[in-house]
Design an enzyme around this catalytic site. Structure first.
Site, mmCIF file in Angstrom:
data_model
loop_
_atom_site.group_PDB
_atom_site.id
_atom_site.type_symbol
_atom_site.label_atom_id
_atom_site.label_comp_id
_atom_site.label_asym_id
_atom_site.label_seq_id
_atom_site.Cartn_x
_atom_site.Cartn_y
_atom_site.Cartn_z
ATOM 1 N N TYR A 155 0.860 -1.200 0.000
ATOM 2 C CA TYR A 155 0.000 0.000 0.000
ATOM 3 C C TYR A 155 0.891 1.243 0.000
ATOM 4 O O TYR A 155 0.666 2.179 -0.779
ATOM 5 C CB TYR A 155 -0.947 0.006 1.211
ATOM 6 C CG TYR A 155 -1.800 1.257 1.247
ATOM 7 C CD1 TYR A 155 -2.729 1.514 0.235
ATOM 8 C CD2 TYR A 155 -1.660 2.204 2.263
ATOM 9 C CE1 TYR A 155 -3.498 2.680 0.242
ATOM 10 C CE2 TYR A 155 -2.429 3.366 2.278
ATOM 11 C CZ TYR A 155 -3.344 3.606 1.263
ATOM 12 O OH TYR A 155 -4.096 4.761 1.257
ATOM 13 N N LYS A 159 1.282 4.335 -2.816
ATOM 14 C CA LYS A 159 1.127 5.770 -2.538
ATOM 15 C C LYS A 159 2.449 6.530 -2.753
ATOM 16 O O LYS A 159 2.421 7.711 -3.101
ATOM 17 C CB LYS A 159 0.560 5.977 -1.128
ATOM 18 C CG LYS A 159 -0.901 5.539 -1.002
ATOM 19 C CD LYS A 159 -1.826 6.350 -1.932
ATOM 20 C CE LYS A 159 -3.292 6.044 -1.725
ATOM 21 N NZ LYS A 159 -4.191 6.847 -2.582
#
Ligand code: NDP
Ligand code: 8X3
Length: 254
Positions: A155, A159
């Site tokens: 994750y 990002k």
């Protein structure tokens, strides 16, 4: 209600929930809206609820499906083609595991949605913005795109990629008169953790326990502030945390 001809057009991805939905409500009095998500029924309800404030068009697609993304943008007619503001918000975390225990399907989901999906949508909107020599892109990054935390691995990688893409967009689109901003929230209580923990309510609730976290409206207010700034100003990168959060891992739970 103002006519669509006199209102700028803002497109929001991930408008069916959380930050995207709150942003649609916040911007409705100022912009004509194109609201996107996979769940048409949610978009229809939201669109109806805003119809006394503005004109709304809905586009249903999975950002991971590049052919469908392109096809849906081809459906836009007349003034709706002239998108002024793109809010790249659709995204989620899937799973939270040590890297050697991670699920490849979760990894694919995050990279395909948060990175490639953002690119597929941006590609279509940029055809319009570059031609019009104007526009503003707001990418929703995360504190997870600034700091890696335990079990955040993929994750966070997705990002961090958004962070690099935002910087790259700002550089490459500079001569095309297009502003690029990135907003990086910390913990916001939305459906995010329910998706991450695959509908495990207890695990999801624990993330926000005793934190007094941000809510979607806090980020919608920041988005509104960023896009309402004067023409000569670009807020390029902004991180927004709740008072109780100092970093990805330093959180005061009282
Ligand atoms: P929610 O789960 O509440 O909303 C996620 C939104 O993304 C939904 O509207 C969903 O729509 C859409 N979406 C997810 N996958 C896809 C897909 N494949 N195609 C199209 N749309 C998709 O979470 P948030 O509102 O919290 O998340 C919004 C953004 O904010 C994300 O990018 C997230 O990474 C980021 N963020 C969230 C934080 C938080 O703590 N909540 C903190 C920092 C950043 P649908 O299911 O209808 O397709
Ligand atoms: C969401 C914030 O800290 O859960 O991007 O990764 S965090």
């Amino acid at each position: 209600m103002e006519n669509i001809k006199s209102k700028k057009i803002a497109l929001i991805t991930g408008a069916t929930s959380g930050i995207g939905e709150a942003t649609a409500k916040k911007l409705a009095s100022k912009f004509s809206l194109i609201l996107c998500g996979r769940r048409q029924e949610k978009l229809t309800v939201l669109s109806k609820s805003l119809s006394n404030l503005t004109t709304v068009k809905t586009l249903t697609f999975d950002v991971r499906d590049k052919d469908d993304v392109a096809a849906k943008f081809k459906e836009l007619e007349g003034k709706w083609k002239n998108i002024d503001i793109l809010i790249n918000n659709a995204g989620n975390a899937h799973g939270m595991d040590f890297i050697h225990e991670g699920d490849i399907e979760d990894w694919d989901m995050m990279i395909d949605t948060n990175v490639k999906g953002l690119l597929y949508v941006s590609k279509e909107v940029l055809k319009i913005m570059v031609k019009n020599n104007r526009g503003h892109i707001i990418n929703i990054g995360s504190i997870a795109g600034k700091e890696v935390y335990p079990k955040g691995n993929i994750y966070c990688a997705s990002k961090f990629a958004v962070d690099a893409i935002s910087q790259g967009m700002r550089i490459d689109l500079n001569k095309h008169n297009i502003k690029v901003s990135q907003i990086n929230p910390g913990l916001v209580e939305t459906n995010f953790s329910m998706v991450r923990f695959k509908d495990d309510k207890e695990r999801s609730k624990a993330v926000y326990k005793d934190v007094n976290p941000l809510v979607s409206e806090d980020i919608a207010n920041v988005i509104d502030y960023v896009i309402s700034s004067p023409e000569n100003v670009n807020i390029s990168d902004i991180t927004v945390l709740s008072k109780s959060q100092a970093s990805s891992t330093v959180i005061n739970r009282g």
